[in-house]
Every structure is written in C-alpha cells, then in structure tokens.
Design an enzyme around this catalytic site. Structure first.
Site, PDB file in Angstrom:
ATOM      1  N   CYS A  35      24.822  -0.939  31.036  1.00 27.42           N
ATOM      2  CA  CYS A  35      24.962  -0.993  32.375  1.00 27.42           C
ATOM      3  C   CYS A  35      26.101  -0.370  33.320  1.00 27.42           C
ATOM      4  O   CYS A  35      26.187   0.547  34.288  1.00 27.42           O
ATOM      5  CB  CYS A  35      25.130  -2.070  32.829  1.00 27.42           C
ATOM      6  SG  CYS A  35      26.968  -2.873  32.567  1.00 27.42           S
ATOM      7  N   CYS A 104      26.076  -3.340  40.165  1.00 26.06           N
ATOM      8  CA  CYS A 104      26.534  -3.123  38.565  1.00 26.06           C
ATOM      9  C   CYS A 104      27.971  -3.374  38.307  1.00 26.06           C
ATOM     10  O   CYS A 104      28.909  -3.460  38.197  1.00 26.06           O
ATOM     11  CB  CYS A 104      26.001  -2.360  38.324  1.00 26.06           C
ATOM     12  SG  CYS A 104      26.714  -0.511  39.695  1.00 26.06           S
TER      13      CYS A 104
END
Lengths: 129, 394
Positions: A35, A104
């Site tokens: 990620c 994120c």
C-alpha cells in the site's frame, strides 16, 4: 507531486521525533510496502503519560509529515488522551491532506494506538518482556 | 540555487527554433487548412511541410502520417482502430504487460467490446521475448502492439524480430514509439512494421500534438467522425501551430540525431555507472545496454520515491518516480511489478531522463545532493533499520 499544505511541507522537511527508543515500553507497527507506507512508533510511558514518542516511517511526504505530527501531538499526553487522537485530527493539525493520501498515508494515529495497546498488554501480562 | 531538469521523459522543453516556426500560425497565419483561399493555402502548405518532415523522421511517406493531439491519442487510435477494422477476421489482440496505459487501457476497452486480450510478460530487464509473442499468436489474432521502448525503464524492445513474426502470421503490428521517435533513429520500412505512434513533446516540439503513421494499405477505423481532415480518419480542424512545431522538431531531430544521441548516451552512462557506486543498495532498472539514450532509471532500496522527489525538488533537481505514492491511482508502477520487482523495491523507483541542455556538471550536482537525501530518508526508514539489524546480526 501532490499539493501539500505548508504545514505538511514543514513537517516533511523538518520531521520531529524521528528514531527509535531503546527498550521502549510499547511498539506499534502498521502498513506494508504494497500500500506504500509503513510506520513504526515507539513509546516510553511514565506515570500513565507518554514521556517519549519516536517513529520510523517508510513512505511518501504525507506519511512522514503525519508521523511527525502524531509524535508531536502525543508527547506528554496521558494514554487515554493519546488514544483519542484520530486520523481526522492529525489531518486537521496538518491543515489538510490531499484526498487520495488521507487513507493510505494517515496511519500515524493507528500506529500510536497500537504502541499504546502493546504497552497495556505487556503491563497486563505482568511485565513479561 | 542550481536548477537541474532531468525529467525529459515527461516532456522536453520547446526549442527556440520550434517556437519561432510556430509563431506566425499563432498570429497572422491563422487560416484553416481546409479553406480554399489564400489564408487556407498558407496553413495547408505549412501543415503539409510538417507532414513531410515527420514522415522523413521515420522514413515513411507523407501521406501515411495522421496528425493527432498526443501520443496517447495515437495509441488509442491505433489499438482500437486497427483491431476494429479487422473484427470480421478475428477478435484477439496481443500487447505487452509493460505498455503505456494508453495502449494497455485501449486493449482493455477492446476486451469490453468482445475482443480477447493476451498480455505478453517481460523478463527482469523489461524485455519482451519474440518467442513469447509467437506462442501467443492465434488464427484470430488481428493486432500485436509492442512498444518500441519503455519510457519508465528505458529498455528498447526487439521490435524488428517481433514485427517479422507478426508479418509471417499476417498479423498487423503497431508500435508505440513515443519514447523513441525523435530521440533515436527509427526507420519504419527497415523495422517492417505497420503502424507507429509518436509525440511532439518527447523531442523538443510542442505538447498536445502527435502523429500516427499507418502503412499504406493497412485499414484503420476513423478515430473522430466528422469532416475529411486527415483523409477522413481524424476529423476536426487541425492544430496548425502545433503541427508546424512538430514538423520543425522532427526536422531538427533528424538533422542532429547523431550528436544528440551521443551527448545523451554519455550522460546516461555516467549516471548509470556512478550512482550505484556512490550510493549503496541501488539497483539499475531496465536493460543495462539496450536502453534509450538519455535514460537512467534506478530503484533505491528501503525508501520511497515521492519523498526522494520532494527532497530533490527542494534542491532544484526535477526527476520522476514510479512509486505508488506518486501515482494518482496509488499503485506501484505496473512496469516494475511486471519485471518481477517487489513492491517495496518498486516504491524506491527513480527515473532520470536527460535532455540537450544537461551537462556533466548536472550529474556532479545530482550525485552531490542525492546521497544525503537517500541517507536522510534511510535514517527514517523502518525497512532500513530492519536491514541493518539483520545484516549486523547475521
């Protein structure tokens, strides 16, 4: 490059509390390289307060600024107060984060929480190391 | 502060000669090339000169050149237009896994329209194997599109071999040459290909203009319906100033190809050699030799690209990265992942693309400022901390 607020840039260019704590009371690690961002928070607790907070972060400018901001916000707070720091509060303190970066990169509060829980778990477990 | 632009893969600057050539068409020579009066004549003649110049750059015939608004448009046009023109023959297309999104996503659109798609993998250098292409050709394959070179890792693909295979099977072959045309010599006849995309802002021409070359006799469905501009294949009043600029840029690129290539290759070789020796734990991405002149790409271990970009930018250095954080989609570069790089390593991607204005002093400066940037981010990185602990412990 995303457009970052001045505050984000300032924390990115001069991050506070970077590093590790030797013999920390709690450690919290979140994220993974897929990620994009990884954060590790280290805490030292004294009298139920965060005496010291340090972090190491692998990630983008926002991730580094978030880590720095969380460490600054958390230092000196009681554990209960520190647990209440939310990603939204961190983003607000940073005068906003780009929309796509909110989820994120805004992992600092989560990492701090994990470190505090780690401390509490250890304490519950009778101080076993 | 010193300013060093090393992002010519994103766009090159406009050469002054190109701007000069364009200016009249932003002023008094404003005519529409379709018009049958003197204003129209001036514009049409300039546009046809440009068509010749672009054709000469790739050793094609002028009438085979279609002007477009970008490399992306050329790729959309080619992939969709060439496949659709042959759908009675078959509905299978073949592209590589590392194509630019304008090819890859066009191919995915074809999939939605009922075509089947085969993605050709690449090796660790980002190289397509002609044998893999051969294995994926079927009776119903109507189009193969493999890029001439990859703009992210610089690898030059074996286009001639692949085109030969496609030709043997009677399959139309298109190449996205956006990263190559105007930068390295391209001869469409020698390559034996059927269609090629190029873009002006890759070789000192203006943005917003490109071209698609389609070999005479190869059928393509029009991209924009409307008037008869560009032989009825791409309707709409032409962007004359940009087309004139593209032509001038093509002429200059052809005339100066050898000296430009030599200059760029020298700079790129120096960086490819010196950066990994100056900074530990850096890998070169792409092919070490078969790569674009002026293109040096790396992955810096344990740290992330956007953070590097920002710190380099604060030192006046402009580069780019394929890290997830730098992309709007927040995904690591599909090119690096296709090459088998781990996500963590792909996050540290850094691409330097040199231009005509760059000098060896620019490399001195970059090497000087990059080392502390990398060091600073590594001191912050939990991955680096883990690495140093394990390597000390073991």
């Amino acid at each position: 490059m995303p457009v970052y607020s001045e505050k984000v840039m300032e924390h990115f260019m001069n991050p506070r509390n970077v590093g590790e704590i030797e013999n920390p009371d709690g450690v919290g690690e979140v994220g993974n390289p897929v990620c994009g961002d990884m954060m590790t928070f280290y805490i030292k607790v004294k009298d139920n307060r965060l005496e010291d907070v340090k972090f190491k972060t692998f990630g983008c400018g926002a991730a580094i600024a978030v880590s720095s901001m969380v460490s600054e916000m958390a230092k000196g707070k009681t554990l209960d107060e520190a647990m209440k720091i939310t990603p939204r509060a961190v983003a607000d303190e940073l005068k906003g984060l780009p929309k796509q970066k909110f989820h994120c990169s805004n992992l600092g509060a989560q990492a701090l929480n994990k470190a505090i829980k780690d401390y509490l778990d250890k304490k519950k477990g009778g101080g076993k190391k | 502060m010193r300013k060093v632009y090393l992002d010519n893969a994103a766009t090159t600057p406009l050469l002054p000669e190109v701007r000069e050539a364009m200016l009249p068409f932003l002023g008094e020579d404003f005519g529409n090339p379709s018009c049958l009066h003197s204003w129209g004549d001036v514009a049409r003649e300039a546009m046809e000169d440009a068509r010749n110049q672009v054709a000469q750059l790739i050793a094609a015939d002028a009438e085979e050149i279609i002007f477009t608004a970008s490399g992306t448009e050329s790729n959309n046009f080619a992939v969709k237009g060439l496949a659709l023109a042959q759908q009675n023959k078959g509905k299978h297309v073949v592209v590589s896994a590392i194509e630019h999104f304008s090819v890859l996503h066009s191919a995915k659109t074809l999939e939605k329209w009922g075509f089947e798609l085969s993605l050709i993998p690449v090796d660790k250098y980002g190289m397509v194997s002609p044998d893999d292409v051969r294995k994926n050709l079927r009776k119903d394959t109507v189009l193969v599109s493999i890029m001439h070179a990859n703009g992210e890792v610089g690898t030059i693909e074996p286009i001639k071999e692949i085109a030969k295979i496609a030709k043997e099977k009677g399959v139309v072959f298109h190449t996205d040459a956006v990263a190559v045309a105007g930068t390295a010599p391209v001869d469409v006849k020698e390559l034996g290909i059927d269609a090629l995309s190029l873009a002006g802002n890759q070789f000192y021409g203006p943005k917003g203009v490109g071209a698609l070359w389609v070999r005479k006799g190869v059928r393509i469905i029009p991209f924009l319906d409307g008037g008869v501009q560009e032989g009825g294949r791409r309707a709409g009043t032409e962007n004359v100033p940009a087309i004139v600029g593209l032509g001038k840029a093509a002429e200059l690129a052809k005339a100066n190809m050898a000296s430009r290539t030599e200059h760029l290759t020298r700079l790129r070789n120096r960086l490819l050699t010196e950066l990994p020796s100056k900074i530990k734990h850096v890998v070169v991405t792409g092919h070490p030799q078969d790569r674009l002149p002026g293109h040096a790409s790396f992955c810096v271990e344990f740290i992330e690209g956007e953070a590097m970009l920002m710190l380099l930018n604060s030192q006046g250095v402009a580069v780019t990265s394929g890290s997830a954080c730098t992309s709007r989609a927040l995904k690591a570069s599909h090119v690096l992942i296709a090459m088998g790089l781990s996500h963590a390593l792909a996050q540290g991607s850094l691409l330097f693309s040199f231009g005509l204005d760059n000098t060896s002093q620019d490399i001195d400066y970059v090497l000087e400022v990059l080392a502390p940037v990398v060091d600073r981010l590594r001191q912050m990185s939990p991955l680096y901390a883990k690495f140093t602990k394990t390597s000390k412990g073991g």
